[in-house]
Design a protein around this motif. Sequence first.
Motif, PDB file in Angstrom:
ATOM      1  N   ASP A  74       0.822  -1.218   0.000  1.00  0.00           N
ATOM      2  CA  ASP A  74       0.000   0.000   0.000  1.00  0.00           C
ATOM      3  C   ASP A  74       0.855   1.266   0.000  1.00  0.00           C
ATOM      4  O   ASP A  74       2.057   1.240   0.300  1.00  0.00           O
ATOM      5  N   LYS A  75       0.206   2.368  -0.341  1.00  0.00           N
ATOM      6  CA  LYS A  75       0.912   3.649  -0.513  1.00  0.00           C
ATOM      7  C   LYS A  75       1.560   4.127   0.777  1.00  0.00           C
ATOM      8  O   LYS A  75       2.665   4.659   0.768  1.00  0.00           O
ATOM      9  N   GLN A  76       0.877   3.947   1.912  1.00  0.00           N
ATOM     10  CA  GLN A  76       1.413   4.426   3.185  1.00  0.00           C
ATOM     11  C   GLN A  76       2.698   3.687   3.555  1.00  0.00           C
ATOM     12  O   GLN A  76       3.658   4.290   4.045  1.00  0.00           O
ATOM     13  N   LEU A 123       5.516   4.973   1.495  1.00  0.00           N
ATOM     14  CA  LEU A 123       5.895   6.296   2.003  1.00  0.00           C
ATOM     15  C   LEU A 123       6.717   6.168   3.281  1.00  0.00           C
ATOM     16  O   LEU A 123       7.753   6.825   3.438  1.00  0.00           O
ATOM     17  N   ASP A 146       7.394   8.844  -6.299  1.00  0.00           N
ATOM     18  CA  ASP A 146       5.961   8.615  -6.186  1.00  0.00           C
ATOM     19  C   ASP A 146       5.676   7.118  -6.187  1.00  0.00           C
ATOM     20  O   ASP A 146       6.441   6.320  -6.757  1.00  0.00           O
ATOM     21  N   TYR A 147       4.565   6.758  -5.587  1.00  0.00           N
ATOM     22  CA  TYR A 147       4.134   5.357  -5.498  1.00  0.00           C
ATOM     23  C   TYR A 147       4.168   4.674  -6.866  1.00  0.00           C
ATOM     24  O   TYR A 147       4.661   3.558  -7.016  1.00  0.00           O
ATOM     25  N   SER A 148       3.663   5.353  -7.894  1.00  0.00           N
ATOM     26  CA  SER A 148       3.559   4.766  -9.234  1.00  0.00           C
ATOM     27  C   SER A 148       4.919   4.508  -9.879  1.00  0.00           C
ATOM     28  O   SER A 148       5.029   3.719 -10.808  1.00  0.00           O
ATOM     29  N   GLU A 157       0.576  -1.872 -10.499  1.00  0.00           N
ATOM     30  CA  GLU A 157      -0.675  -2.555 -10.129  1.00  0.00           C
ATOM     31  C   GLU A 157      -1.124  -3.440 -11.276  1.00  0.00           C
ATOM     32  O   GLU A 157      -1.490  -2.959 -12.333  1.00  0.00           O
TER      33      GLU A 157
END
Length: 284
Positions: free
Chosen positions: A254-256, A259, A276-278, A283
């Motif tokens: 997950d993004k959190q 981070l 950035d996450y992407s 996905e």
Amino acid sequence: MKKINIGGVPEHFNLAWYLTLKNGEYKNKGINLRWHDYPGGTGDMCKALRNSNIDIAVILAEGIIKDIIEGNKSKIVQTFVQSPLVWGIHVYHDSAYKTINDLKGSKAAISRYGSGSHLMAYINAKNNNWNLEKDLQFEVIKDLDGAIKGLTNGTADYFMWEKFTTKPLVDNGIFRRIGNCPTPWPCFVIAVREEFLESNEEDVKSILNIVNNTTSEFKEIPSIDRTIANRYEQNIEDVKDWLQITEWSQTIIDKQTILDIQNQLLNLKIIAKTLDYSELVYEL
């Protein structure tokens, strides 16, 4: 039959891959999945991904994130083990070091720069309020066999590695474990080379579906504790303890979490920037 190369550490965490390969489950999907052991760990696998020696890696989250930031053209597609990795902090059995604080300023054995053993030395130093510039020194030893030699002959003072993997060395009086240092995040993720992913996404999905079916029921496999103990030469009571604290994942990271890992690595000056996450995660 499409040949796909995958790499991972030769440890109990990856038994699900061995079982599914033994059962021929990937061949039923037209995939010739070839497993490659990387005893040198995450740093070694990052290099293998960069060199296209493997297409997929079961790899430590912090190590692959650091390497993607530094130019590795790969993406994380899933968390593999959700629970933290418990790193044992080991010294030679007859060493004069008795506590973690005794190790301040001494030399850590690491498999290679950018490996989990390297990055976790920083986490341990931070946990104990050491000076990250003055109190950390490193000696590259490549793998567990190198660590045994390095600690025995004194070229390094301590070694951090997954505590259940090294437990037989502690039981046999080669190492002495003076503490533990769990990762502050899920430990293993699955990463894939971008170039491979672009043209083989469906095959990657098939591979993940197969291994996820096994990990989701892993603890219910009859006599799995005995199988692990025999295959990895572990004490069965240690295996039972390990199974209790280990949780596999079948979902994307997950993004959190991405981070949090980047922020901690940045604060430790292990990475120079965040992405950035992407840019780190794909996905499916």
